[in-house]
Scaffold this motif. Structure first.
Motif, PDB file in Angstrom:
ATOM      1  N   THR B 358       0.863  -1.436   0.254  1.00  0.00           N
ATOM      2  CA  THR B 358       0.217  -0.385  -0.076  1.00  0.00           C
ATOM      3  C   THR B 358       0.597   0.877   0.201  1.00  0.00           C
ATOM      4  OG1 THR B 358      -1.675  -0.687   1.626  1.00  0.00           O
ATOM      5  CG2 THR B 358      -1.556   1.057   1.264  1.00  0.00           C
ATOM      6  N   ASP B 359       0.433   2.222  -1.183  1.00  0.00           N
ATOM      7  CA  ASP B 359       0.975   3.320  -0.782  1.00  0.00           C
ATOM      8  C   ASP B 359       0.240   4.269  -0.562  1.00  0.00           C
ATOM      9  OD1 ASP B 359       1.917   6.184  -1.544  1.00  0.00           O
ATOM     10  OD2 ASP B 359       3.453   4.826  -2.798  1.00  0.00           O
ATOM     11  N   ALA B 360       0.217   5.504   0.326  1.00  0.00           N
ATOM     12  CA  ALA B 360      -0.462   6.036   1.518  1.00  0.00           C
ATOM     13  C   ALA B 360      -0.403   6.695   1.504  1.00  0.00           C
ATOM     14  CB  ALA B 360      -2.375   5.273   2.012  1.00  0.00           C
ATOM     15  N   LYS B 361      -0.452   8.832   0.902  1.00  0.00           N
ATOM     16  CA  LYS B 361      -0.052   9.338   0.938  1.00  0.00           C
ATOM     17  C   LYS B 361      -1.239  10.287   1.853  1.00  0.00           C
ATOM     18  CE  LYS B 361       4.162  10.482  -1.238  1.00  0.00           C
ATOM     19  NZ  LYS B 361       4.253  10.216  -2.022  1.00  0.00           N
ATOM     20  N   GLN B 362      -1.194  11.841   2.958  1.00  0.00           N
ATOM     21  CA  GLN B 362      -2.160  12.595   3.511  1.00  0.00           C
ATOM     22  C   GLN B 362      -1.864  13.749   3.733  1.00  0.00           C
ATOM     23  OE1 GLN B 362      -3.929  12.256   7.260  1.00  0.00           O
ATOM     24  NE2 GLN B 362      -5.209  11.215   6.584  1.00  0.00           N
ATOM     25  N   SER B 363      -2.606  14.799   3.238  1.00  0.00           N
ATOM     26  CA  SER B 363      -2.096  15.767   4.156  1.00  0.00           C
ATOM     27  C   SER B 363      -3.068  16.429   4.538  1.00  0.00           C
ATOM     28  CB  SER B 363      -0.927  16.947   3.111  1.00  0.00           C
ATOM     29  OG  SER B 363      -1.334  16.971   2.067  1.00  0.00           O
ATOM     30  N   ASN B 364      -2.628  18.154   5.143  1.00  0.00           N
ATOM     31  CA  ASN B 364      -4.082  18.926   5.463  1.00  0.00           C
ATOM     32  C   ASN B 364      -3.267  20.345   5.585  1.00  0.00           C
ATOM     33  OD1 ASN B 364      -6.076  19.633   8.693  1.00  0.00           O
ATOM     34  ND2 ASN B 364      -6.716  20.523   6.197  1.00  0.00           N
ATOM     35  N   ASP B 365      -3.707  20.849   4.636  1.00  0.00           N
ATOM     36  CA  ASP B 365      -2.541  21.882   4.688  1.00  0.00           C
ATOM     37  C   ASP B 365      -3.803  23.400   5.668  1.00  0.00           C
ATOM     38  OD1 ASP B 365      -0.053  21.949   4.339  1.00  0.00           O
ATOM     39  OD2 ASP B 365      -0.681  21.161   2.804  1.00  0.00           O
ATOM     40  N   ASN B 366      -3.277  23.913   6.401  1.00  0.00           N
ATOM     41  CA  ASN B 366      -4.689  25.094   7.066  1.00  0.00           C
ATOM     42  C   ASN B 366      -4.032  26.729   7.229  1.00  0.00           C
ATOM     43  OD1 ASN B 366      -7.392  23.416   7.634  1.00  0.00           O
ATOM     44  ND2 ASN B 366      -5.443  22.763   8.767  1.00  0.00           N
ATOM     45  N   LEU B 367      -4.935  27.312   6.154  1.00  0.00           N
ATOM     46  CA  LEU B 367      -4.472  29.175   6.667  1.00  0.00           C
ATOM     47  C   LEU B 367      -5.703  29.704   6.890  1.00  0.00           C
ATOM     48  CD1 LEU B 367      -3.089  30.682   4.704  1.00  0.00           C
ATOM     49  CD2 LEU B 367      -4.009  30.940   3.301  1.00  0.00           C
ATOM     50  N   LEU B 368      -4.839  30.615   7.910  1.00  0.00           N
ATOM     51  CA  LEU B 368      -5.824  30.929   8.947  1.00  0.00           C
ATOM     52  C   LEU B 368      -5.599  32.814   8.837  1.00  0.00           C
ATOM     53  CD1 LEU B 368      -5.272  29.170  12.771  1.00  0.00           C
ATOM     54  CD2 LEU B 368      -6.890  28.747  10.991  1.00  0.00           C
ATOM     55  N   LEU B 369      -6.445  32.899   8.015  1.00  0.00           N
ATOM     56  CA  LEU B 369      -7.032  34.325   7.717  1.00  0.00           C
ATOM     57  C   LEU B 369      -6.982  35.333   8.621  1.00  0.00           C
ATOM     58  CD1 LEU B 369      -8.231  34.363   4.319  1.00  0.00           C
ATOM     59  CD2 LEU B 369      -5.848  34.202   5.514  1.00  0.00           C
ATOM     60  N   SER B 370      -7.232  34.883   9.818  1.00  0.00           N
ATOM     61  CA  SER B 370      -7.347  35.711  10.925  1.00  0.00           C
ATOM     62  C   SER B 370      -7.024  35.239  12.835  1.00  0.00           C
ATOM     63  CB  SER B 370      -8.651  36.567  11.449  1.00  0.00           C
ATOM     64  OG  SER B 370      -9.614  36.003  11.310  1.00  0.00           O
ATOM     65  N   ASP B 371      -6.893  35.681  13.389  1.00  0.00           N
ATOM     66  CA  ASP B 371      -6.401  35.083  14.991  1.00  0.00           C
ATOM     67  C   ASP B 371      -8.265  35.006  15.815  1.00  0.00           C
ATOM     68  OD1 ASP B 371      -4.323  36.783  14.811  1.00  0.00           O
ATOM     69  OD2 ASP B 371      -5.126  38.212  16.348  1.00  0.00           O
ATOM     70  N   GLY B 372      -9.252  34.701  15.184  1.00  0.00           N
ATOM     71  CA  GLY B 372      -9.574  34.111  15.624  1.00  0.00           C
ATOM     72  C   GLY B 372     -10.152  32.696  15.407  1.00  0.00           C
ATOM     73  N   ALA B 373      -9.930  32.658  13.743  1.00  0.00           N
ATOM     74  CA  ALA B 373     -10.052  31.322  13.372  1.00  0.00           C
ATOM     75  C   ALA B 373      -9.055  30.048  13.571  1.00  0.00           C
ATOM     76  CB  ALA B 373      -9.538  31.258  11.771  1.00  0.00           C
ATOM     77  N   THR B 374      -9.806  28.861  13.933  1.00  0.00           N
ATOM     78  CA  THR B 374      -9.081  27.367  14.081  1.00  0.00           C
ATOM     79  C   THR B 374      -9.729  26.597  13.737  1.00  0.00           C
ATOM     80  OG1 THR B 374     -10.462  28.354  16.645  1.00  0.00           O
ATOM     81  CG2 THR B 374      -9.851  26.182  16.102  1.00  0.00           C
ATOM     82  N   ALA B 375      -7.897  25.448  13.219  1.00  0.00           N
ATOM     83  CA  ALA B 375      -7.403  25.006  12.830  1.00  0.00           C
ATOM     84  C   ALA B 375      -7.875  23.445  13.021  1.00  0.00           C
ATOM     85  CB  ALA B 375      -6.917  24.772  10.978  1.00  0.00           C
ATOM     86  N   ASN B 376      -8.536  22.482  13.436  1.00  0.00           N
ATOM     87  CA  ASN B 376      -8.407  21.293  14.058  1.00  0.00           C
ATOM     88  C   ASN B 376      -7.751  20.401  12.922  1.00  0.00           C
ATOM     89  OD1 ASN B 376      -8.934  21.970  16.755  1.00  0.00           O
ATOM     90  ND2 ASN B 376     -10.995  21.932  16.045  1.00  0.00           N
ATOM     91  N   THR B 377      -6.907  19.875  13.240  1.00  0.00           N
ATOM     92  CA  THR B 377      -6.025  18.852  12.298  1.00  0.00           C
ATOM     93  C   THR B 377      -5.505  17.382  13.473  1.00  0.00           C
ATOM     94  OG1 THR B 377      -5.351  17.875  10.739  1.00  0.00           O
ATOM     95  CG2 THR B 377      -4.322  19.526  11.958  1.00  0.00           C
ATOM     96  N   ARG B 378      -5.969  16.120  12.731  1.00  0.00           N
ATOM     97  CA  ARG B 378      -6.073  15.038  13.415  1.00  0.00           C
ATOM     98  C   ARG B 378      -5.925  13.916  12.520  1.00  0.00           C
ATOM     99  NH1 ARG B 378     -10.465  11.764  16.635  1.00  0.00           N
ATOM    100  NH2 ARG B 378      -8.906  10.965  17.729  1.00  0.00           N
ATOM    101  N   PRO B 379      -4.444  13.930  12.010  1.00  0.00           N
ATOM    102  CA  PRO B 379      -4.345  12.836  11.068  1.00  0.00           C
ATOM    103  C   PRO B 379      -4.091  10.802  11.925  1.00  0.00           C
ATOM    104  CG  PRO B 379      -2.175  13.671  11.548  1.00  0.00           C
ATOM    105  CD  PRO B 379      -3.470  14.381  12.858  1.00  0.00           C
ATOM    106  N   ARG B 380      -4.782   9.951  11.225  1.00  0.00           N
ATOM    107  CA  ARG B 380      -5.285   8.362  12.416  1.00  0.00           C
ATOM    108  C   ARG B 380      -4.522   7.563  10.980  1.00  0.00           C
ATOM    109  NH1 ARG B 380     -11.144   9.290  13.531  1.00  0.00           N
ATOM    110  NH2 ARG B 380     -10.791   8.031  15.042  1.00  0.00           N
ATOM    111  N   LEU B 381      -3.118   7.122  11.734  1.00  0.00           N
ATOM    112  CA  LEU B 381      -3.344   5.426  10.572  1.00  0.00           C
ATOM    113  C   LEU B 381      -2.890   5.020  11.735  1.00  0.00           C
ATOM    114  CD1 LEU B 381       0.866   6.637   9.519  1.00  0.00           C
ATOM    115  CD2 LEU B 381      -1.995   7.312   8.097  1.00  0.00           C
TER     116      LEU B 381
END
Ligand SMILES: Nc1ncnc2c1ncn2[C@@H]1O[C@H](COP(=O)(O)OP(=O)(O)OP(=O)(O)O)[C@@H](O)[C@H]1O
Ligand SMILES: [Mg+2]
Lengths: 267, 456
Positions: B358-381
């Motif tokens: 198996t060849d699996a690639k995952q990515s998650n990129d977040n751009l926050l444009l203001s201080d109040g914005a939030t990104a939760n990112t949770r890779p699970r293998l």
């Protein structure tokens, strides 16, 4: 055209510029030399409006108006251009698209009509030849994956298109092959005119053989410790900067040279 | 409000609608619905500590509550312009339109379908006797069977169970084996103003026949921006061996809408699949994709872009099961978050024991444009095979200060520079789209949805 008085700037707690006095008149080319870390790029960036550096004292006037109060884009629109020592890569932003937006912003500020795509392309074709930039790079994202020399040429290409009134070249000659050096110099010399001025930061006297400066200044530990004519560059090439240690230990001995140079450059 | 108080109205909805939902020509369906509602009754909605719903609260999704529209409600009038505005594709592409969950033939464009391609109302197909659909309908994925079928009802399947119990209509899309449907087809789910906040449960079944090729675009949009509604969609996708399927889903509902969706795909051997989720609207969006790669030598791409402003919340939840050996999967999700918006990405890759190479690639990129914005990112293998290559990476960042300065030093205003860099962040993803026309249309749509590029 540009007058810097008692300029001090720091980043975080570190004072980098420690009192700079420099006057540059229209038509003049000034070279700025000095050892690594002396503050040359800091001065260049402060003049272009980078906010990472905090100006703590002094003034900069440009065309008689306070330059430090202006945003980076206002400075650009007043004709200031910085060719960066390390041009940043901007993936996803097309080189040509970006340059057209920049040129039209400047033209608008100068009260000139927007260039349409045809005229813009014609201008680009002409200038790209002038600086010997590979034309295919224009369709790539800004500087992304460019070689060191290609990035420098791209800076000069941008300068040739934007035609600034006051250009700051921060080590544009570093990392260039001989041909590139010559085309950079041609690009610069083409822009020389009684209405324009330039501050050329370099480590090498060789560039100054192509772009002959009216004045040469030596920056050391955030101060201009010596100024002179183009022969000063040759002297530095031969002697290096070791003598500066003496100069900085004994600030007073450097001071008279600095003052006389400042007077001289005001002419 | 507890999760189970929230469940009650939906169970009532089922009791009220049960007789109207019967499709006498498809007698197998009703037991499936009844089983689903009883599973839902048992599990209830996921609670705050549910592992699969950690960042999205069901209470927030349901807000003041939604009810299914009573059967026989008069169809709302829809201006032709509204349909045209909601479309991604050009006017000539085949189109099927639903308004408030109901099929609208007069707004659709189904004459131009090529031979061997079915694009029709699933409700109509079931009413006409959808016996051949039974084996494809509401089935466990092979990956789930491997992990133990017949497990007790799970709260994280509550919305899917509700859809099975309550759906009225949706799309049946089928391509015959070896049929190359080169031109994309389009689905529109529109919601017009409704008297009370309405729950709509679109149900889709896509079957991409062996060695056929198809492209489908699916858009969810509100006609009246202020309309409060819940979309609870469930899409089952069967990609038969050797088939190739490109699927673009766009959610751009109004600021009062909640959108919950589950997409369950299985891939047969040597098939290729690219699925896109473009989230541009809605108050709360939760999009789940479960992909079960069941045959060997498959190519799979999961691509997502989410743009959220204000208080909006977008949750992307993906699960890729590598069941068969020698498959490649690529997963790229990008978030652009402004104001006080929240983005969630939870991406799990489960490599089963037999899935060697198996060849699996995952990515998650977040751009926050203001201080109040939030990104939760949770890779699970979770990897149970030994000869595999799996990588994942996640970033959360702001616009690059050096790049901003560079652009401004050339004369671009701060707003222009921010806009250019924000677009660039998004555009990188679109390079994955081969069709230049589709790429341009999606880029245009996303650019138009980017937040006004002022200073933060
Ligand atoms: N952002 C920063 N944070 C901390 N220190 C900095 C920062 N920028 C510059 N400096 C420091 O300020 C000093 C002057 O740097 P500057 O880049 O202006 O030197 P320079 O004269 O251009 O050198 P070079 O010839 O190597 O290009 C150096 O000691 C450098 O490390
Ligand atoms: Mg430097």
């Amino acid at each position: 055209m540009l007058e810097i008085k008692g300029l001090k700037a720091r980043v975080e707690d570190k004072e980098i510029l420690r009192g700079i006095d420099l006057a540059i008149r229209a038509g003049e080319v000034h070279a700025l030399m000095g050892p690594n870390g002396s503050g040359k790029s800091t001065l260049a960036n402060v003049l272009a409006g980078r906010e990472d550096f905090e100006v703590t004292a002094g003034t900069v006037t440009y065309d008689g108006a306070d330059l430090l109060a202006c945003s980076p884009e206002e400075r650009a629109r007043k004709g200031i251009f910085l060719a960066f020592q390390y041009p940043v890569e901007i993936p996803g932003v097309n080189n040509t698209y970006f340059l057209k937006a920049a040129l039209n912003a400047l033209r608008e500020a100068r009260g000139e009509p927007e260039l349409d795509s045809v005229d813009f392309l014609q201008l680009v074709r002409e200038r790209v030849k002038l600086v010997g930039l590979d034309e295919t790079l224009l369709q790539r994202p800004v500087n992304a994956g460019f070689s060191g020399g290609e990035k420098k040429r791209n800076e000069i290409f941008q300068m040739a298109v934007l035609e600034p009134r006051f250009a700051i070249l921060d080590e544009t000659d570093s990392g260039l092959d001989i041909d590139a050096l010559r085309s950079v110099a041609d690009g610069v010399n083409r822009l020389r005119s009684p209405a324009r001025a330039m501050l050329v930061v370099t480590h090498y006297e060789r560039l100054l053989e192509y772009i002959v400066p009216d004045f040469v200044h030596v920056l050391h530990q955030g101060r201009i410790v010596r100024s002179g004519g183009k022969e000063l560059a040759r002297e530095l090439e031969e002697r290096g900067y070791a003598w500066l240690d003496g100069a900085s230990r004994n600030g007073r001995s450097a001071a008279p040279a600095e003052k006389s140079a400042a007077r001289k450059s005001k002419g | 409000m507890g999760a189970n108080t929230l469940a009650e109205p939906f169970i009532e909805d089922f009791a009220r609608a049960e007789s109207a939902l019967r499709a006498p020509a498809s007698p197998w369906l009703h037991p499936v619905r009844k089983a689903a509602v009883s599973r839902f009754r048992e599990s209830g909605f996921p609670g705050r500590r549910d592992e699969e719903w950690l960042y999205t609260s069901v209470a927030r999704v349901l807000g003041a509550g939604f009810r299914s529209t009573p059967a026989g409600a008069p169809p709302p009038a829809v201006a032709a312009g509204a349909v045209a505005r909601a479309r991604l594709l050009g006017a000539e592409a085949p189109l099927i339109v639903f308004v408030n969950g109901a099929f609208r033939r007069e707004l659709s464009r189904l004459e131009a379908l090529p031979d061997g391609v079915v694009l029709e109302s699933l409700g109509a197909a079931l009413a006409a006797g959808g016996g051949r659909l039974e084996p494809r309908f509401a089935r466990r994925l092979l990956a789930e069977e491997r992990l133990g079928a017949g497990a007790p009802p799970r709260a994280d399947e509550a919305f899917a169970a509700l859809n099975t119990a309550l759906f009225e209509d949706g799309v049946l899309f089928e391509t015959a084996p070896k049929r190359r449907a080169e031109r994309p087809v389009e689905i529109l789910y529109l919601t017009a103003g409704v008297a009370q906040p309405a729950a709509i449960h679109p149900r889709n079944l896509f079957v991409i026949g062996a060695e056929s090729r198809a492209t489908l675009v699916e858009t969810y949009a509100s006609i009246d921006a202020g309309a409060a509604h819940l979309t609870n969609a469930l899409t089952e996708v069967w990609i038969e061996p050797g088939a190739s399927f490109e699927h673009y889903k766009i959610a751009r509902e109004g600021p009062a809408a909640a959108h919950v969706a589950a997409q369950r795909t299985r891939q047969g051997a040597r098939s290729s699949y690219a699925t896109w989720f473009v989230a541009l609207g809605g108050r709360v969006v939760r999009n789940e994709i479960t992909l079960s790669i069941e045959g060997e030598e498959c190519e799979s791409g999961l691509f997502g872009i989410y743009v959220a402003t204000g208080e909006r919340h977008v949750d992307n939840h993906t699960l890729i099961h590598h069941v068969a050996p020698r498959c490649h999967s690529r997963e790229i999700y990008k978030g652009i978050l402004a104001d006080r918006a929240t983005g969630v990405f939870s991406g799990k890759i489960h490599v089963h024991q037999d899935a060697q190479k198996t060849d699996a690639k995952q990515s998650n990129d977040n751009l926050l444009l203001s201080d109040g914005a939030t990104a939760n990112t949770r890779p699970r293998l979770e990897i149970y095979a030994d000869d595999v290559r799996c990588t994942h990476g996640a970033t959360v960042g702001q616009l690059d200060a050096a790049a901003l300065f560079y652009l401004r030093s050339r004369g671009l205003s701060l707003a222009e520079a921010r806009e250019l860099l924000t677009r660039a962040f998004a555009d990188e993803l679109f390079l994955q789209i081969e069709s230049l026309e589709l790429r341009a249309r999606l880029e245009g749509l996303v650019h138009a949805s980017l937040p006004a590029a002022g200073a933060p």
